[in-house]
Design an enzyme around this catalytic site. Sequence first.
Site, PDB file in Angstrom:
ATOM      1  N   SER A   1       0.539  -1.322  -0.056  1.00  0.00           N
ATOM      2  CA  SER A   1      -0.183  -0.072   0.225  1.00  0.00           C
ATOM      3  C   SER A   1       1.084   1.098   0.363  1.00  0.00           C
ATOM      4  CB  SER A   1      -0.485  -0.180   1.365  1.00  0.00           C
ATOM      5  OG  SER A   1      -0.256  -0.475   2.258  1.00  0.00           O
TER       6      SER A   1
ATOM      7  N   HIS B   1      -5.299  -3.749  -1.673  1.00  0.00           N
ATOM      8  CA  HIS B   1      -5.456  -3.147  -3.252  1.00  0.00           C
ATOM      9  C   HIS B   1      -5.628  -3.634  -4.135  1.00  0.00           C
ATOM     10  CE1 HIS B   1      -4.720   0.585  -0.125  1.00  0.00           C
ATOM     11  NE2 HIS B   1      -4.233  -0.845  -0.162  1.00  0.00           N
TER      12      HIS B   1
ATOM     13  N   LYS C   1     -12.218  -0.863  -0.443  1.00  0.00           N
ATOM     14  CA  LYS C   1     -11.492   0.187  -0.666  1.00  0.00           C
ATOM     15  C   LYS C   1     -12.394   0.592  -1.961  1.00  0.00           C
ATOM     16  CE  LYS C   1      -7.573  -0.231   1.705  1.00  0.00           C
ATOM     17  NZ  LYS C   1      -6.893  -1.162   3.132  1.00  0.00           N
TER      18      LYS C   1
HETATM   19  C1  LIG Z   1      -6.967  -1.657   4.077  1.00  0.00           C
HETATM   20  C2  LIG Z   1      -5.818  -2.814   4.261  1.00  0.00           C
HETATM   21  C3  LIG Z   1      -6.437  -3.942   5.189  1.00  0.00           C
HETATM   22  C4  LIG Z   1      -7.860  -3.846   5.871  1.00  0.00           C
HETATM   23  O1  LIG Z   1      -8.763  -3.901   5.291  1.00  0.00           O
HETATM   24  P1  LIG Z   1     -10.509  -3.148   6.021  1.00  0.00           P
HETATM   25  O2  LIG Z   1     -11.186  -4.041   5.181  1.00  0.00           O
HETATM   26  O3  LIG Z   1     -10.845  -1.987   5.710  1.00  0.00           O
HETATM   27  O4  LIG Z   1     -10.309  -3.784   7.628  1.00  0.00           O
HETATM   28  C5  LIG Z   1      -5.879  -4.540   5.198  1.00  0.00           C
HETATM   29  N1  LIG Z   1      -5.087  -5.740   4.916  1.00  0.00           N
HETATM   30  C6  LIG Z   1      -4.284  -3.902   3.436  1.00  0.00           C
HETATM   31  C7  LIG Z   1      -3.073  -4.863   2.545  1.00  0.00           C
HETATM   32  C8  LIG Z   1      -4.753  -3.277   3.834  1.00  0.00           C
HETATM   33  O5  LIG Z   1      -4.387  -1.675   2.810  1.00  0.00           O
END
Ligand SMILES: *Cc1c(COP(=O)(O)O)cnc(C)c1O
Length: 397
Positions: A185, A213, A245
């Site tokens: 990310s 992502h 996301k």
């Molecule tokens: C955003 C994210 C999460 C968490 O996901 P949520 O559903 O928002 O709790 C987990 N792993 C990665 C790599 C992320 O970028």
Amino acid sequence: MRDPTSFLRKEYLDLVSQDLDWKLHVLQGPSTPWCIVDGKKVLMLCSNNYLSLSNHPRLKKAAIEAIETYGAGSGSVRPIAGTMDLHKELESRLAKFKGVEASLVYQTGFAVNAGLIPQLAGNGDLIVSDELNHGSIIDGVRLSYADRAVYKHSDVMDLAKVLDDAERHSAEYRRILIITDGVFSMDGDVAPLDRIAKVAREHGAMLYVDDAHGEGVLGEGGRGIVSHFHLSSKDVQVEMGTFSKAFGVVGGHINGSKDLVDFAYNRSRTWLLSGSHPPAVVGACIAAIDVLETEPQHVRNLWANTLYFKKAMGDLGFDIGRSETPIIPIMVRRSDVAKELSARLYEAGVFALPIVFPMVAKDMARIRTIMNAALTTADLDFAIGAFERIGKKLAII
Ligand SMILES: *Cc1c(COP(=O)(O)O)cnc(C)c1O
């Protein structure tokens, strides 16, 4: 008498004095390419809402209809009285979309990593993790009683070496679990999942990918990183993702074999002991899958915008690091410069936040931009123009 809570204020003020406290920005309206942030109309360049689905009419309509049919809340945890037919429908739709035997939806992606990782590997097992994995994976690993090892970022040779060493020192591991982010990310680079899967196979290890992502971004019609590399649940036994996301809603999920899902929901305490999604969330997630299956233009536009923006920024002389996805870091190295650039961009009508230590190494500060399918060419040119003007003033380019 000593105040037992005095550390709260002290630690907070410590963060403030180092400028490490989070200053929350407030969105006054929906998350759309042009939105109001802290009272000013700006172009949003740092949301994870890649496909602008959070404000898609089909998702909003589905959420409203689900509330009218099922109410505002589910009333319980999933294993007691909180599984509605709507929850089951979402899971079967997701499994079909992903091309796997079974899927399971958790409250969030964080709840998947915190609840499932410690169950997949425990006492007598080994977890091997990429050094740049997401914080929710790190916490999931900390909750496990397994031994841990870390391999150099996306370095498959180092992964093989860590596994060889582990086997030499202890031939006794019952199970080995390899965990990697799919798309990282902070840099927007993609894990070499095909080569990691090969090493996993050679060592008889399970492979777990966190595709938060990659969902809605990579692969056939946004099916994610496993699809992107033409792999299957035979190679990547745990494909984890999120609806928060690109899917524009909220919720975590895993995709794989029926055995995986049966094990996971019986064992993950985050799933068993926390209330299930409200109907509006579930309805909107089902609609998001509908949209991905029937409106391929969103993923196409996202990639067209990504290529356009990367080319223009590269031509201007900006360093975009190792980005291979719509996450595009603008590397400026110094924290103070990153903060200044972000502040001036906001004044110019572009919202993109700085990523500085401790989120990244001290000399790796950047502005992290994230592309969006709904940005027009005029929007992108507006952003590029602002970056060019301010980048020159700050002697970044
Ligand atoms: C955003 C994210 C999460 C968490 O996901 P949520 O559903 O928002 O709790 C987990 N792993 C990665 C790599 C992320 O970028």
